[in-house]
Write a protein that holds these residues in place. Structure first.
Motif, PDB file in Angstrom:
ATOM      1  N   LYS A   1       0.843  -1.182   0.000  1.00 22.74           N
ATOM      2  CA  LYS A   1       0.000   0.000   0.000  1.00 22.74           C
ATOM      3  C   LYS A   1       0.888   1.245   0.000  1.00 22.74           C
ATOM      4  CE  LYS A   1      -3.564   2.276   2.678  1.00 22.74           C
ATOM      5  NZ  LYS A   1      -4.310   2.309   3.932  1.00 22.74           N
ATOM      6  N   VAL A   2       0.560   2.169  -0.877  1.00 27.39           N
ATOM      7  CA  VAL A   2       1.310   3.411  -0.940  1.00 27.39           C
ATOM      8  C   VAL A   2       0.714   4.371   0.081  1.00 27.39           C
ATOM      9  CG1 VAL A   2       1.944   5.355  -2.397  1.00 27.39           C
ATOM     10  CG2 VAL A   2       1.806   3.067  -3.362  1.00 27.39           C
ATOM     11  N   GLU A   3       1.562   4.794   0.987  1.00 29.77           N
ATOM     12  CA  GLU A   3       1.093   5.705   2.018  1.00 29.77           C
ATOM     13  C   GLU A   3       1.567   7.110   1.685  1.00 29.77           C
ATOM     14  OE1 GLU A   3       2.234   4.422   5.883  1.00 29.77           O
ATOM     15  OE2 GLU A   3       1.674   2.349   5.498  1.00 29.77           O
ATOM     16  N   SER A   4       0.660   8.046   1.796  1.00 34.45           N
ATOM     17  CA  SER A   4       1.035   9.432   1.538  1.00 34.45           C
ATOM     18  C   SER A   4       1.194  10.148   2.868  1.00 34.45           C
ATOM     19  CB  SER A   4      -0.017  10.125   0.677  1.00 34.45           C
ATOM     20  OG  SER A   4      -1.263  10.113   1.342  1.00 34.45           O
ATOM     21  N   ALA A   5       2.086  11.085   2.857  1.00 36.03           N
ATOM     22  CA  ALA A   5       2.350  11.848   4.077  1.00 36.03           C
ATOM     23  C   ALA A   5       1.191  12.813   4.328  1.00 36.03           C
ATOM     24  CB  ALA A   5       3.652  12.616   3.938  1.00 36.03           C
ATOM     25  N   PRO A   6       0.898  13.093   5.580  1.00 34.71           N
ATOM     26  CA  PRO A   6      -0.170  14.060   5.859  1.00 34.71           C
ATOM     27  C   PRO A   6       0.265  15.453   5.402  1.00 34.71           C
ATOM     28  CG  PRO A   6       0.969  13.446   7.874  1.00 34.71           C
ATOM     29  CD  PRO A   6       1.503  12.571   6.787  1.00 34.71           C
ATOM     30  N   PRO A   7      -0.683  16.300   5.046  1.00 37.39           N
ATOM     31  CA  PRO A   7      -0.307  17.644   4.602  1.00 37.39           C
ATOM     32  C   PRO A   7       0.371  18.415   5.733  1.00 37.39           C
ATOM     33  CG  PRO A   7      -2.683  17.475   4.878  1.00 37.39           C
ATOM     34  CD  PRO A   7      -2.118  16.103   5.068  1.00 37.39           C
ATOM     35  N   PRO A   8       1.329  19.278   5.388  1.00 37.64           N
ATOM     36  CA  PRO A   8       2.041  20.016   6.429  1.00 37.64           C
ATOM     37  C   PRO A   8       1.122  21.015   7.129  1.00 37.64           C
ATOM     38  CG  PRO A   8       2.644  20.827   4.271  1.00 37.64           C
ATOM     39  CD  PRO A   8       1.790  19.619   4.063  1.00 37.64           C
ATOM     40  N   THR A   9       1.419  21.222   8.390  1.00 38.47           N
ATOM     41  CA  THR A   9       0.587  22.147   9.159  1.00 38.47           C
ATOM     42  C   THR A   9       1.319  23.454   9.474  1.00 38.47           C
ATOM     43  OG1 THR A   9       1.315  21.032  11.177  1.00 38.47           O
ATOM     44  CG2 THR A   9      -0.772  20.315  10.224  1.00 38.47           C
ATOM     45  N   ASP A  10       2.627  23.398   9.661  1.00 40.35           N
ATOM     46  CA  ASP A  10       3.337  24.629  10.022  1.00 40.35           C
ATOM     47  C   ASP A  10       3.762  25.395   8.764  1.00 40.35           C
ATOM     48  OD1 ASP A  10       6.718  23.767  10.206  1.00 40.35           O
ATOM     49  OD2 ASP A  10       5.139  22.347   9.707  1.00 40.35           O
TER      50      ASP A  10
ATOM     51  N   LYS B   1       6.591  26.973   8.034  1.00 42.51           N
ATOM     52  CA  LYS B   1       7.955  26.748   7.554  1.00 42.51           C
ATOM     53  C   LYS B   1       7.993  25.570   6.584  1.00 42.51           C
ATOM     54  CE  LYS B   1      12.661  25.966   9.165  1.00 42.51           C
ATOM     55  NZ  LYS B   1      13.524  25.677  10.300  1.00 42.51           N
ATOM     56  N   THR B   2       7.292  24.495   6.910  1.00 41.63           N
ATOM     57  CA  THR B   2       7.250  23.323   6.046  1.00 41.63           C
ATOM     58  C   THR B   2       6.490  23.624   4.767  1.00 41.63           C
ATOM     59  OG1 THR B   2       7.249  21.937   8.024  1.00 41.63           O
ATOM     60  CG2 THR B   2       6.685  20.866   5.961  1.00 41.63           C
ATOM     61  N   LYS B   3       5.409  24.394   4.865  1.00 42.32           N
ATOM     62  CA  LYS B   3       4.650  24.767   3.672  1.00 42.32           C
ATOM     63  C   LYS B   3       5.507  25.587   2.722  1.00 42.32           C
ATOM     64  CE  LYS B   3       0.024  24.736   5.679  1.00 42.32           C
ATOM     65  NZ  LYS B   3      -1.137  25.556   6.038  1.00 42.32           N
ATOM     66  N   LYS B   4       6.294  26.528   3.259  1.00 41.34           N
ATOM     67  CA  LYS B   4       7.169  27.349   2.417  1.00 41.34           C
ATOM     68  C   LYS B   4       8.245  26.489   1.766  1.00 41.34           C
ATOM     69  CE  LYS B   4       8.585  31.490   3.498  1.00 41.34           C
ATOM     70  NZ  LYS B   4       9.149  32.637   4.228  1.00 41.34           N
ATOM     71  N   MET B   5       8.802  25.546   2.526  1.00 40.20           N
ATOM     72  CA  MET B   5       9.848  24.685   1.995  1.00 40.20           C
ATOM     73  C   MET B   5       9.300  23.811   0.860  1.00 40.20           C
ATOM     74  SD  MET B   5      12.192  21.797   3.842  1.00 40.20           S
ATOM     75  CE  MET B   5      10.848  20.646   3.922  1.00 40.20           C
ATOM     76  N   LEU B   6       8.097  23.233   1.037  1.00 39.86           N
ATOM     77  CA  LEU B   6       7.492  22.412  -0.008  1.00 39.86           C
ATOM     78  C   LEU B   6       7.137  23.246  -1.234  1.00 39.86           C
ATOM     79  CD1 LEU B   6       5.232  19.932   1.977  1.00 39.86           C
ATOM     80  CD2 LEU B   6       7.315  19.443   0.718  1.00 39.86           C
ATOM     81  N   SER B   7       6.691  24.462  -1.018  1.00 42.33           N
ATOM     82  CA  SER B   7       6.386  25.355  -2.131  1.00 42.33           C
ATOM     83  C   SER B   7       7.647  25.670  -2.925  1.00 42.33           C
ATOM     84  CB  SER B   7       5.752  26.640  -1.597  1.00 42.33           C
ATOM     85  OG  SER B   7       5.653  27.589  -2.603  1.00 42.33           O
ATOM     86  N   SER B   8       8.738  25.935  -2.223  1.00 45.00           N
ATOM     87  CA  SER B   8      10.017  26.213  -2.876  1.00 45.00           C
ATOM     88  C   SER B   8      10.509  24.978  -3.639  1.00 45.00           C
ATOM     89  CB  SER B   8      11.047  26.640  -1.840  1.00 45.00           C
ATOM     90  OG  SER B   8      12.315  26.740  -2.410  1.00 45.00           O
ATOM     91  N   LEU B   9      10.344  23.813  -3.050  1.00 44.00           N
ATOM     92  CA  LEU B   9      10.742  22.567  -3.697  1.00 44.00           C
ATOM     93  C   LEU B   9       9.955  22.340  -4.975  1.00 44.00           C
ATOM     94  CD1 LEU B   9      12.263  19.843  -3.637  1.00 44.00           C
ATOM     95  CD2 LEU B   9      10.369  18.961  -2.284  1.00 44.00           C
ATOM     96  N   ASN B  10       8.639  22.562  -4.932  1.00 44.51           N
ATOM     97  CA  ASN B  10       7.808  22.400  -6.128  1.00 44.51           C
ATOM     98  C   ASN B  10       8.214  23.376  -7.225  1.00 44.51           C
ATOM     99  OD1 ASN B  10       6.256  20.240  -5.333  1.00 44.51           O
ATOM    100  ND2 ASN B  10       4.718  21.515  -4.342  1.00 44.51           N
ATOM    101  N   GLU B  11       8.510  24.626  -6.856  1.00 44.92           N
ATOM    102  CA  GLU B  11       8.946  25.614  -7.839  1.00 44.92           C
ATOM    103  C   GLU B  11      10.256  25.185  -8.491  1.00 44.92           C
ATOM    104  OE1 GLU B  11       9.156  29.447  -5.995  1.00 44.92           O
ATOM    105  OE2 GLU B  11       7.033  29.441  -5.495  1.00 44.92           O
TER     106      GLU B  11
END
Length: 116
Positions: free
Chosen positions: A28-37, A39-49
């Motif tokens: 089963k492929v498990e996905s990580a829960p969406p970030p709540t803080d 700092k993590t949201k900004k880091m993921l946004s930067s990674l996607n860009e």
């Protein structure tokens, strides 16, 4: 004095390697829960860009050609739309048509060598 560990992380998509699971590993492929803080949201946004920017073609990345070899064909837009009267697609030759019919009827390749 004490040395501080570098905590900044930058992803370089050109050096990133992806390793897949073994083909027999079915799970089963498990996905990580969406970030709540934030700092993590900004880091993921930067990674996607960064990942999306690495997928762009050079004409989308840069205003002008970067290398001399890019100068040829940099502005490669069509001067007029393609006219279907003057566009001739590929056509099958007689041998290709024969092989396609042979394979569909007998389910084997006519050009493959048979066992001795």
């Amino acid at each position: 004095g004490k040395s501080k560990m570098n905590e900044t992380f930058h992803l370089n998509p050109k050096t990133m390697s992806i390793v897949t699971d073994k083909p027999t590993n079915v799970g089963k492929v498990e996905s990580a829960p969406p970030p709540t803080d934030e700092k993590t949201k900004k880091m993921l946004s930067s990674l996607n860009e960064t990942l999306h920017a690495s997928q762009k073609v050079p004409t989308q990345k840069y205003k002008d050609p970067v290398t001399s070899s890019q100068e040829i064909g940099w502005e490669s837009t069509l001067l007029h739309p393609r006219n279907p009267r003057f566009h001739f697609g590929r056509k099958d030759c007689e041998i290709t048509q024969y092989a396609s019919s042979y394979i569909s009827m007998l389910a084997k390749n006519p050009f493959a060598s048979s066992a001795p």
